[in-house]
Design an enzyme around this catalytic site. Structure first.
Site, short mmCIF file in Angstrom:
data_model
loop_
_atom_site.label_atom_id
_atom_site.label_comp_id
_atom_site.label_asym_id
_atom_site.label_seq_id
_atom_site.Cartn_x
_atom_site.Cartn_y
_atom_site.Cartn_z
N GLU A 70 0.83 -1.20 0.00
CA GLU A 70 0.00 0.00 0.00
C GLU A 70 0.87 1.26 0.00
O GLU A 70 0.45 2.31 -0.49
CB GLU A 70 -0.91 0.00 1.24
CG GLU A 70 -2.32 0.44 0.96
CD GLU A 70 -3.27 0.20 2.13
OE1 GLU A 70 -4.29 -0.45 1.91
OE2 GLU A 70 -2.99 0.66 3.24
N HIS A 103 7.68 -26.87 -1.24
CA HIS A 103 6.99 -27.99 -1.91
C HIS A 103 5.81 -27.51 -2.74
O HIS A 103 4.98 -28.30 -3.15
CB HIS A 103 6.55 -29.01 -0.86
CG HIS A 103 7.73 -29.62 -0.15
ND1 HIS A 103 8.22 -30.87 -0.44
CD2 HIS A 103 8.54 -29.11 0.81
CE1 HIS A 103 9.28 -31.12 0.32
NE2 HIS A 103 9.50 -30.06 1.08
N LYS A 161 -14.33 0.44 -4.03
CA LYS A 161 -15.44 0.86 -3.17
C LYS A 161 -16.47 1.63 -3.98
O LYS A 161 -17.67 1.38 -3.86
CB LYS A 161 -14.92 1.77 -2.05
CG LYS A 161 -14.07 1.07 -1.01
CD LYS A 161 -13.75 2.04 0.11
CE LYS A 161 -12.63 1.54 0.98
NZ LYS A 161 -12.14 2.55 1.90
O1 PA5 Z 1 -3.93 1.24 5.83
C1 PA5 Z 1 -5.03 1.69 5.62
O2 PA5 Z 1 -5.26 2.90 5.67
C2 PA5 Z 1 -6.21 0.78 5.32
O3 PA5 Z 1 -5.83 -0.55 5.25
C3 PA5 Z 1 -7.25 0.93 6.41
O4 PA5 Z 1 -6.69 0.56 7.65
C4 PA5 Z 1 -8.46 0.08 6.12
O5 PA5 Z 1 -9.00 0.43 4.88
C5 PA5 Z 1 -9.52 0.25 7.19
O6 PA5 Z 1 -9.90 1.59 7.31
P1 PA5 Z 1 -10.68 2.08 8.58
O7 PA5 Z 1 -9.81 1.90 9.77
O8 PA5 Z 1 -11.00 3.51 8.31
O9 PA5 Z 1 -11.93 1.22 8.69
#
Ligand code: PA5
Length: 447
Positions: free
Chosen positions: A286, A307, A421
């Site tokens: 990310e 394996h 989303k």
């Molecule tokens: O690293 C990030 O920002 C995302 O993985 C969020 O943690 C994830 O989308 C969850 O978001 P939220 O904590 O607002 O529900």
């Protein structure tokens, strides 16, 4: 220095002059982090967190963990992405990937709200039947669909089981400090709340209440975890390139990426590290995968995956490099028994520690993969204690930020996460996205 980077299994792929040439870029990237002046600098709260955290909240986390331990058989942690991976990674890495089966006097801990699978949630509901339950809902925004669905389901379960008032005492919310739907709702309902700091993104939040509350419920010493992270900060935030393995790891990754090594495989020989690798994958994927760039983070557990994926790594597309996390001291000792009949031919290793055999498997694999054209970086960490785990977490976080800046991206945003989303909301007919929903349905029908 607890984490040591060993580059000797990558030396034929990374020339020493390449490290010399890239060192100033790594130094500049670290300077951006230290001075908080690079892109995404609003999200650098994790940098000083190990030495500058809210001590009152830390005490409240410990107190809440004790209450949870006292009043429930099961803690359900509801969250997705950065709101659950860190907690699960640390619990399994320090305790066991079979934590719920081998735990000793602490509640079972399950994670929900990280998919939209009816089967997964139904299984969990069945597993909770007849047990006392507490819930820790974790969402910075409070509006993420997956955890919001699971929270609705579990809120209903708790209210039916305990009534409104008792249910409130069993729900703990970790969310934004002041804004956001979940904060507002929790205050109205009277749930105890903990804070996801404004300046810390989900994937960097494991050492905030997001990770610490479930981790403390598992009986893990969160003081030692923070102390390890503080020691890593001291070691890596200020040291020069020649003496800074976080910078050197970031530099090696970038050199290998420029050579076409576009996939990094995090390797461990401990099954307990599988979820830690999932946390690492989110952190690096990310942070770096954007603007058409980035190393694809992947992971394996050896010798298990030798394996299955071993063939590909040895012999397939040559765009891979591996980073082996070598946990030097094992938690347990177990020897190969002697068998007088020796039908399996194993007596040549009878009496040997499994860890010694695992180590030889690692060395043999390192050499084989290097021979197959796969550079291997090795990160040596002393053990899986709380202190060393905190140290390793901070090492990876800092190296990721440095590596992202070296790559020329903002390591602290995640614009790509929104695309699915928008489509999902439109297809579900969410208010305001009806037109887009029709367009998408038409597109799908024409495929
Ligand atoms: O690293 C990030 O920002 C995302 O993985 C969020 O943690 C994830 O989308 C969850 O978001 P939220 O904590 O607002 O529900």
């Amino acid at each position: 220095m607890s984490v040591k980077l060993n580059t000797k299994f990558a030396s034929q792929f990374i020339k020493s002059h390449e490290l010399d040439y890239i060192a100033p870029t790594a130094e500049a990237a670290l300077a951006f982090v230290r001075a908080k002046c690079g892109q995404g600098s609003d999200f650098l709260g994790w940098v000083d967190l190990p030495v500058d955290y809210d001590k009152d909240e830390f005490s409240r986390i410990k107190a809440a963990a004790e209450r949870i331990k006292g009043m429930c058989d099961v803690l359900v942690v509801i969250g997705i992405g950065g709101s659950y991976l860190g907690a699960r990674a640390v619990i399994e890495y320090i305790k066991s990937n079979n934590y719920n089966a081998v735990k000793n006097g602490t509640p079972e801990i399950y994670f929900a709200g990280n998919s939209i699978s009816a089967s997964a949630l139904s299984d969990l509901l069945r597993m909770c039947e007849g047990k006392d339950i507490c819930v820790n809902v974790v969402s910075k925004s409070g509006t993420t669909t997956e955890p919001a669905i699971a929270f609705r389901v579990f809120r209903d379960v708790l209210i039916k089981k305990y009534g409104e008032e008792e249910a409130k005492k069993r729900i703990f919310a970790t969310t934004d400090k002041a804004r956001g739907t979940l904060k507002e709702f929790s205050d109205r309902m009277g749930y105890e709340t903990f804070v996801v700091p404004d300046d810390i993104g989900g994937r960097y939040s494991v050492l905030t209440a997001v990770g610490l509350l479930p981790i403390a419920v598992a009986g893990i010493d969160i003081d030692a975890l923070m102390a390890g992270a503080a020691a890593a900060r001291e070691q890596y935030l200020f040291a020069p390139f020649s003496d800074n393995d976080a910078m050197r790891y970031a530099a090696c990754r970038n050199i290998l990426y420029r050579r076409g090594k576009t996939t990094e495989i995090l390797v461990s020989y401990e099954p307990a590290a599988a979820m830690f690798a999932e946390w690492w994958k989110q952190l690096y994927g990310e942070s770096e995968g954007k603007d058409g760039k980035g190393i694809y983070p992947s992971s394996v557990i050896f010798s298990t995956d030798l394996h299955s994926l071993g063939q590909f790594i040895q012999d397939g597309s040559r765009n891979l490099f591996e980073t082996v996390v070598d946990i030097v001291n094992p938690k347990d000792s177990l020897k190969v028994p002697f068998d007088p009949e020796d039908t399996d031919g194993l007596n040549y290793i009878a009496g040997k520690e499994l860890d010694e055999i695992n180590h030889k498997a690692m060395l043999g694999t390192l050499l084989a993969h290097v021979d197959g054209g796969v550079p291997n970086l090795k990160l040596e960490t002393p053990d899986r204690s709380e202190y060393e785990t905190g140290y390793l977490i901070y090492f990876f976080e800092l190296a990721c930020a440095i590596s992202g800046y070296m790559l020329g991206v903002n390591p602290f945003d995640q614009p790509g996460v929104e695309s699915y989303k928008k489509n999902m909301f439109a297809l579900l007919g969410k208010k305001g996205s009806e037109e887009r929903g029709k367009e998408l349905a038409l597109r799908i029908s024409k495929l």
